[in-house]
Motif scaffolding. Structure first.
Motif, mmCIF file in Angstrom:
data_model
loop_
_atom_site.group_PDB
_atom_site.id
_atom_site.type_symbol
_atom_site.label_atom_id
_atom_site.label_comp_id
_atom_site.label_asym_id
_atom_site.label_seq_id
_atom_site.Cartn_x
_atom_site.Cartn_y
_atom_site.Cartn_z
ATOM 1 N N GLY A 264 0.815 -1.216 0.000
ATOM 2 C CA GLY A 264 0.000 0.000 0.000
ATOM 3 C C GLY A 264 0.846 1.262 0.000
ATOM 4 O O GLY A 264 0.565 2.209 -0.743
ATOM 5 N N VAL A 265 1.904 1.287 0.804
ATOM 6 C CA VAL A 265 2.781 2.467 0.845
ATOM 7 C C VAL A 265 3.526 2.628 -0.480
ATOM 8 O O VAL A 265 3.699 3.745 -0.979
ATOM 9 C CB VAL A 265 3.773 2.364 2.017
ATOM 10 C CG1 VAL A 265 4.733 3.555 2.003
ATOM 11 C CG2 VAL A 265 3.037 2.314 3.346
ATOM 12 N N LYS A 266 3.960 1.511 -1.078
ATOM 13 C CA LYS A 266 4.643 1.599 -2.371
ATOM 14 C C LYS A 266 3.706 2.131 -3.457
ATOM 15 O O LYS A 266 4.132 2.903 -4.328
ATOM 16 C CB LYS A 266 5.187 0.227 -2.773
ATOM 17 C CG LYS A 266 6.453 -0.168 -2.048
ATOM 18 C CD LYS A 266 7.192 -1.288 -2.751
ATOM 19 C CE LYS A 266 6.400 -2.568 -2.764
ATOM 20 N NZ LYS A 266 7.184 -3.692 -3.345
ATOM 21 N N ALA A 267 2.433 1.729 -3.408
ATOM 22 C CA ALA A 267 1.466 2.248 -4.383
ATOM 23 C C ALA A 267 1.294 3.761 -4.208
ATOM 24 O O ALA A 267 1.223 4.512 -5.194
ATOM 25 C CB ALA A 267 0.126 1.529 -4.215
ATOM 26 N N LEU A 268 1.222 4.207 -2.950
ATOM 27 C CA LEU A 268 1.134 5.639 -2.678
ATOM 28 C C LEU A 268 2.383 6.363 -3.157
ATOM 29 O O LEU A 268 2.318 7.459 -3.725
ATOM 30 C CB LEU A 268 0.933 5.856 -1.174
ATOM 31 C CG LEU A 268 0.850 7.308 -0.698
ATOM 32 C CD1 LEU A 268 -0.391 7.988 -1.263
ATOM 33 C CD2 LEU A 268 0.845 7.365 0.832
ATOM 34 N N GLN A 269 3.530 5.722 -2.963
ATOM 35 C CA GLN A 269 4.805 6.301 -3.386
ATOM 36 C C GLN A 269 4.847 6.486 -4.894
ATOM 37 O O GLN A 269 5.270 7.534 -5.394
ATOM 38 C CB GLN A 269 5.942 5.394 -2.918
ATOM 39 C CG GLN A 269 7.331 5.955 -3.092
ATOM 40 C CD GLN A 269 8.388 5.031 -2.506
ATOM 41 O OE1 GLN A 269 8.127 3.865 -2.238
ATOM 42 N NE2 GLN A 269 9.574 5.541 -2.320
ATOM 43 N N ARG A 270 4.405 5.474 -5.634
ATOM 44 C CA ARG A 270 4.391 5.593 -7.102
ATOM 45 C C ARG A 270 3.447 6.673 -7.569
ATOM 46 O O ARG A 270 3.697 7.356 -8.577
ATOM 47 C CB ARG A 270 4.011 4.246 -7.728
ATOM 48 C CG ARG A 270 5.112 3.207 -7.681
ATOM 49 C CD ARG A 270 4.773 2.036 -8.573
ATOM 50 N NE ARG A 270 3.570 1.347 -8.147
ATOM 51 C CZ ARG A 270 3.555 0.301 -7.319
ATOM 52 N NH1 ARG A 270 4.695 -0.144 -6.821
ATOM 53 N NH2 ARG A 270 2.423 -0.269 -6.979
ATOM 54 N N ARG A 271 2.366 6.858 -6.846
ATOM 55 C CA ARG A 271 1.367 7.859 -7.251
ATOM 56 C C ARG A 271 1.845 9.284 -6.974
ATOM 57 O O ARG A 271 1.605 10.190 -7.775
ATOM 58 C CB ARG A 271 0.059 7.595 -6.501
ATOM 59 C CG ARG A 271 -1.099 8.469 -6.952
ATOM 60 C CD ARG A 271 -2.372 8.095 -6.211
ATOM 61 N NE ARG A 271 -3.512 8.863 -6.665
ATOM 62 C CZ ARG A 271 -4.272 8.564 -7.694
ATOM 63 N NH1 ARG A 271 -3.989 7.483 -8.409
ATOM 64 N NH2 ARG A 271 -5.279 9.321 -8.039
ATOM 65 N N LEU A 272 2.521 9.472 -5.838
ATOM 66 C CA LEU A 272 2.915 10.814 -5.443
ATOM 67 C C LEU A 272 4.230 11.275 -6.028
ATOM 68 O O LEU A 272 4.444 12.470 -6.216
ATOM 69 C CB LEU A 272 2.972 10.904 -3.915
ATOM 70 C CG LEU A 272 1.634 10.768 -3.162
ATOM 71 C CD1 LEU A 272 1.856 10.846 -1.672
ATOM 72 C CD2 LEU A 272 0.645 11.819 -3.627
ATOM 73 N N VAL A 273 5.149 10.335 -6.286
ATOM 74 C CA VAL A 273 6.456 10.712 -6.848
ATOM 75 C C VAL A 273 6.620 10.049 -8.209
ATOM 76 O O VAL A 273 7.641 9.445 -8.499
ATOM 77 C CB VAL A 273 7.619 10.343 -5.890
ATOM 78 C CG1 VAL A 273 7.577 11.206 -4.649
ATOM 79 C CG2 VAL A 273 7.579 8.878 -5.512
ATOM 80 N N TYR A 274 5.594 10.177 -9.026
ATOM 81 C CA TYR A 274 5.579 9.563 -10.356
ATOM 82 C C TYR A 274 6.723 10.059 -11.234
ATOM 83 O O TYR A 274 7.183 9.366 -12.112
ATOM 84 C CB TYR A 274 4.244 9.844 -11.043
ATOM 85 C CG TYR A 274 3.927 11.311 -11.164
ATOM 86 C CD1 TYR A 274 4.350 12.070 -12.256
ATOM 87 C CD2 TYR A 274 3.205 11.953 -10.164
ATOM 88 C CE1 TYR A 274 4.061 13.417 -12.360
ATOM 89 C CE2 TYR A 274 2.904 13.301 -10.261
ATOM 90 C CZ TYR A 274 3.338 14.024 -11.365
ATOM 91 O OH TYR A 274 3.049 15.363 -11.445
ATOM 92 N N TRP A 275 7.205 11.299 -10.954
ATOM 93 C CA TRP A 275 8.264 11.849 -11.812
ATOM 94 C C TRP A 275 9.600 11.130 -11.629
ATOM 95 O O TRP A 275 10.463 11.197 -12.501
ATOM 96 C CB TRP A 275 8.454 13.335 -11.509
ATOM 97 C CG TRP A 275 8.894 13.599 -10.101
ATOM 98 C CD1 TRP A 275 10.171 13.592 -9.619
ATOM 99 C CD2 TRP A 275 8.052 13.912 -8.984
ATOM 100 N NE1 TRP A 275 10.178 13.865 -8.282
ATOM 101 C CE2 TRP A 275 8.913 14.082 -7.862
ATOM 102 C CE3 TRP A 275 6.692 14.073 -8.824
ATOM 103 C CZ2 TRP A 275 8.410 14.403 -6.603
ATOM 104 C CZ3 TRP A 275 6.209 14.389 -7.574
ATOM 105 C CH2 TRP A 275 7.044 14.560 -6.484
ATOM 106 N N SER A 276 9.771 10.415 -10.482
ATOM 107 C CA SER A 276 11.020 9.709 -10.263
ATOM 108 C C SER A 276 10.913 8.225 -10.561
ATOM 109 O O SER A 276 11.854 7.477 -10.354
ATOM 110 C CB SER A 276 11.478 9.864 -8.807
ATOM 111 O OG SER A 276 10.538 9.276 -7.924
ATOM 112 N N ALA A 277 9.734 7.766 -11.026
ATOM 113 C CA ALA A 277 9.527 6.351 -11.316
ATOM 114 C C ALA A 277 10.244 5.946 -12.600
ATOM 115 O O ALA A 277 10.474 6.761 -13.468
ATOM 116 C CB ALA A 277 8.035 6.063 -11.437
#
Length: 277
Positions: A264-277
């Motif tokens: 769940g935290v990783k999904a939130l991380q991908r959503r909020l910092v999409y520019w660094s994905a």
């Protein structure tokens, strides 16, 4: 001595090997990539079953997977398991909420102000190294045997990764970026909102991920504080009753819940910092 032709031949072989691996990757053959994470646990369960059925481990040492499954299925049917799960999840949720909030507050202060960092960081770094069980007797004296001691201990575990990562992230912001902000005479609060926190957000989310993981580790110690419900209590009860099926099942539930929260935290991380994905 190697020639140019030899080098070209090695390069061509390398390219063909790369293409061969790419063509046989899980995504290329239609195998969902996320399902790869189930392969190794599945193999471990098969190996576990074989070790027990072949007599390498006795049932009182390591019960068969089917035994653990049947025990917890019966506990689920009776409703006992869901009571333990709901209590533990609630404790972890409140602990993470308070721990992350405190971590953001102290991480921001020590990241922005060098004096605060010099005053607070040595103490907090020392406290970080104290084992979770070492806090139990102290918290019993301070908070008694109620929920406050348990939630505070879990919050303590969640606090340190958030504090450390956010403080480091703020201190590592590019000085050139801050100089540009000064040129445009942006206010302090606006600088925090538009520059500092967005720049430190990846570090913060890494800290939250680590904090959630530590919260699941600290909850075991927390539920040793005169608890009558929770997975930690169930684990301890299995030890007292010499029930390895309950012990192993409780450990597996901790692993599963921790993994789900991490996803769940990783999904939130991908959503909020999409520019660094």
């Amino acid at each position: 001595m190697a020639t140019v032709e030899d080098h070209d031949g090695v390069t061509a072989i390398g390219e063909r090997l790369t293409a061969w691996v790419r063509d046989r990757s899980p995504s290329a053959i239609g195998f969902p990539r996320r399902a790869l994470g189930l392969v190794v646990p599945g193999l471990l369960v098969v190996g576990w079953h074989l070790l027990v059925t072949q007599g390498v481990f006795q049932p009182h040492q390591l019960p068969a997977p089917t035994t653990v499954l049947s025990t917890f299925a019966a506990m689920g049917a009776s409703g006992e398991l869901w009571g333990h799960l709901s209590v533990t999840i609630q404790r972890v949720a409140f602990g993470v909420l308070f721990g992350v909030t405190a971590g953001i507050l102290f991480g921001t202060i020590t990241g922005l102000f060098g004096l605060a960092n010099d005053l607070l960081d040595p103490l907090l770094q020392s406290m970080k190294n104290i084992p979770s069980l070492a806090w139990v007797p102290l918290f019993l004296l301070w908070f008694g045997i109620g929920e406050s001691a348990k939630v505070t201990l879990i919050a303590l575990g969640a606090f340190f990764p958030v504090y450390l990562n956010l403080s480091t992230g703020i201190q590592g912001i590019d000085e050139d970026l801050l100089e540009v902000v000064e040129v445009y005479d942006v206010g302090r609060l606006e600088t925090l909102r538009r520059v500092v926190f967005p720049a430190a957000l990846p570090n913060l989310l890494v800290g939250i991920r680590g904090g959630v993981g530590l919260a699941w580790m600290f909850v075991v110690a927390a539920e040793l504080i005169a608890a009558s419900q929770g997975l930690g209590f169930l684990l301890s009860d299995g030890r007292v009753l010499a029930r390895p099926d309950i012990i192993v099942g409780s450990i597996l539930l901790f692993a599963s819940l921790g993994n789900l929260s991490d996803i769940g935290v990783k999904a939130l991380q991908r959503r909020l910092v999409y520019w660094s994905a």
